[in-house]
Design a protein around this motif. Structure first.
Motif, PDB file in Angstrom:
ATOM      1  N   HIS A 104      36.883   8.338   9.927  1.00 50.00           N
ATOM      2  CA  HIS A 104      37.775   8.376  10.830  1.00 50.00           C
ATOM      3  C   HIS A 104      38.235   9.727  11.176  1.00 50.00           C
ATOM      4  O   HIS A 104      38.345  10.554  10.286  1.00 50.00           O
ATOM      5  N   GLY A 105      38.428  10.302  12.380  1.00 51.05           N
ATOM      6  CA  GLY A 105      38.924  11.514  12.945  1.00 51.05           C
ATOM      7  C   GLY A 105      37.636  12.412  12.860  1.00 51.05           C
ATOM      8  O   GLY A 105      36.742  11.929  12.946  1.00 51.05           O
ATOM      9  N   PHE A 106      37.963  13.754  12.756  1.00 49.55           N
ATOM     10  CA  PHE A 106      36.728  14.586  12.792  1.00 49.55           C
ATOM     11  C   PHE A 106      36.014  15.089  11.329  1.00 49.55           C
ATOM     12  O   PHE A 106      37.175  15.281  10.499  1.00 49.55           O
ATOM     13  N   VAL A 107      34.897  14.783  11.328  1.00 49.70           N
ATOM     14  CA  VAL A 107      34.086  15.322   9.964  1.00 49.70           C
ATOM     15  C   VAL A 107      32.981  16.299  10.512  1.00 49.70           C
ATOM     16  O   VAL A 107      32.203  15.970  11.258  1.00 49.70           O
ATOM     17  N   VAL A 108      32.587  17.060   9.827  1.00 49.18           N
ATOM     18  CA  VAL A 108      31.713  18.162   9.970  1.00 49.18           C
ATOM     19  C   VAL A 108      30.408  17.478   9.455  1.00 49.18           C
ATOM     20  O   VAL A 108      30.165  17.109   8.365  1.00 49.18           O
ATOM     21  N   HIS A 109      29.397  17.187  10.294  1.00 49.80           N
ATOM     22  CA  HIS A 109      27.993  16.559   9.887  1.00 49.80           C
ATOM     23  C   HIS A 109      27.015  17.482   9.329  1.00 49.80           C
ATOM     24  O   HIS A 109      26.996  18.376   9.995  1.00 49.80           O
ATOM     25  N   PRO A 110      26.449  17.270   8.328  1.00 48.57           N
ATOM     26  CA  PRO A 110      25.359  18.046   7.873  1.00 48.57           C
ATOM     27  C   PRO A 110      24.413  18.530   8.876  1.00 48.57           C
ATOM     28  O   PRO A 110      23.778  17.427   9.517  1.00 48.57           O
ATOM     29  N   LYS A 111      23.763  19.570   9.099  1.00 45.09           N
ATOM     30  CA  LYS A 111      22.861  20.276  10.024  1.00 45.09           C
ATOM     31  C   LYS A 111      23.247  20.030  11.349  1.00 45.09           C
ATOM     32  O   LYS A 111      22.492  20.845  12.264  1.00 45.09           O
ATOM     33  N   ARG A 112      24.159  19.255  11.904  1.00 41.77           N
ATOM     34  CA  ARG A 112      24.408  19.090  13.346  1.00 41.77           C
ATOM     35  C   ARG A 112      25.475  20.133  13.746  1.00 41.77           C
ATOM     36  O   ARG A 112      25.552  20.651  14.876  1.00 41.77           O
ATOM     37  N   TRP A 113      26.540  20.496  12.809  1.00 35.55           N
ATOM     38  CA  TRP A 113      27.243  21.541  13.002  1.00 35.55           C
ATOM     39  C   TRP A 113      26.757  22.978  13.513  1.00 35.55           C
ATOM     40  O   TRP A 113      27.322  23.590  14.557  1.00 35.55           O
ATOM     41  N   VAL A 114      25.539  23.328  13.221  1.00 36.56           N
ATOM     42  CA  VAL A 114      24.879  24.492  13.512  1.00 36.56           C
ATOM     43  C   VAL A 114      24.566  24.555  14.998  1.00 36.56           C
ATOM     44  O   VAL A 114      24.943  25.409  15.907  1.00 36.56           O
ATOM     45  N   VAL A 115      24.308  23.546  15.733  1.00 38.01           N
ATOM     46  CA  VAL A 115      24.057  23.332  17.165  1.00 38.01           C
ATOM     47  C   VAL A 115      25.227  23.182  17.820  1.00 38.01           C
ATOM     48  O   VAL A 115      25.458  23.795  18.887  1.00 38.01           O
ATOM     49  N   VAL A 116      26.201  22.511  17.429  1.00 38.55           N
ATOM     50  CA  VAL A 116      27.473  22.404  18.111  1.00 38.55           C
ATOM     51  C   VAL A 116      28.098  23.785  18.149  1.00 38.55           C
ATOM     52  O   VAL A 116      28.861  24.086  19.042  1.00 38.55           O
ATOM     53  N   ARG A 117      28.130  24.457  17.238  1.00 35.78           N
ATOM     54  CA  ARG A 117      28.773  25.984  17.257  1.00 35.78           C
ATOM     55  C   ARG A 117      27.889  26.709  18.100  1.00 35.78           C
ATOM     56  O   ARG A 117      28.731  27.465  18.769  1.00 35.78           O
TER      57      ARG A 117
END
Length: 173
Positions: A104-117
């Motif tokens: 629920h809400g925002f959670v940083v996903h492993p490996k995915r945050w790199v490309v989103v950043r």
């Protein structure tokens, strides 16, 4: 790997713009592939009406041809036949990073945050907040310049900081 839909200015022709119904944006979609440090490897700009899994084929093919990357993390928008296509045609593993069922809400996903950043870094460049270019190839080049600028700034941080010399101006009289 990820995609980002951006609004297009009036200068963008109707032949290279589309409507992303999911995000309600009339413009273009940027597909990027980064390495684990967030440095951009591949960029493809298409009409926003392209589905993620269809537009990703061009990005994955470019990744296969120009980089040694053979394992790609992607979000749920890229799931489906794309995963099998990449495995069979490109010998590339596309791993879908799914969000937990109880999230629920925002959670940083492993490996995915790199490309989103990395997409956030691109959007920080004023010229890339909206797509102004008539030709998608020029838009891709602008994105590459912004990525190069980001890399240079990150490299420059490795040396000691220097203060600019104070300048004084004398007034006549």
């Amino acid at each position: 790997m990820d995609s980002q839909s951006v609004k297009a200015a009036d200068t963008v022709g109707s032949d290279s713009r589309g409507y992303d119904a999911g995000k309600k944006i009339n413009g273009r979609k940027r597909f990027i592939v980064t390495d684990t440090l967030g440095l951009q490897m591949v960029v493809c700009v298409m009409s926003a009406s392209w589905q993620d899994r269809d537009g990703a084929k061009t990005s994955l093919l470019s990744t296969y041809l120009f980089t040694p990357i053979r394992h790609v993390f992607a979000d749920q928008g890229f799931a489906g036949r794309l995963v099998d296509w990449a495995e069979q045609m490109l010998d590339t593993t596309v791993e879908i990073v799914r969000k937990p069922a109880d999230q629920h809400g925002f959670v940083v996903h492993p490996k995915r945050w790199v490309v989103v950043r990395s997409l956030a870094w691109l959007t920080a460049h004023r010229r890339l907040a909206r797509d102004y270019e008539r030709d998608p190839a020029v838009s891709e080049a602008s994105i590459r310049w912004a990525a190069i600028n980001t890399m240079i700034r990150r490299l420059d941080r490795g040396r000691p900081a220097t203060r600019q010399r104070r300048r004084t101006f004398s007034t006549p009289g």
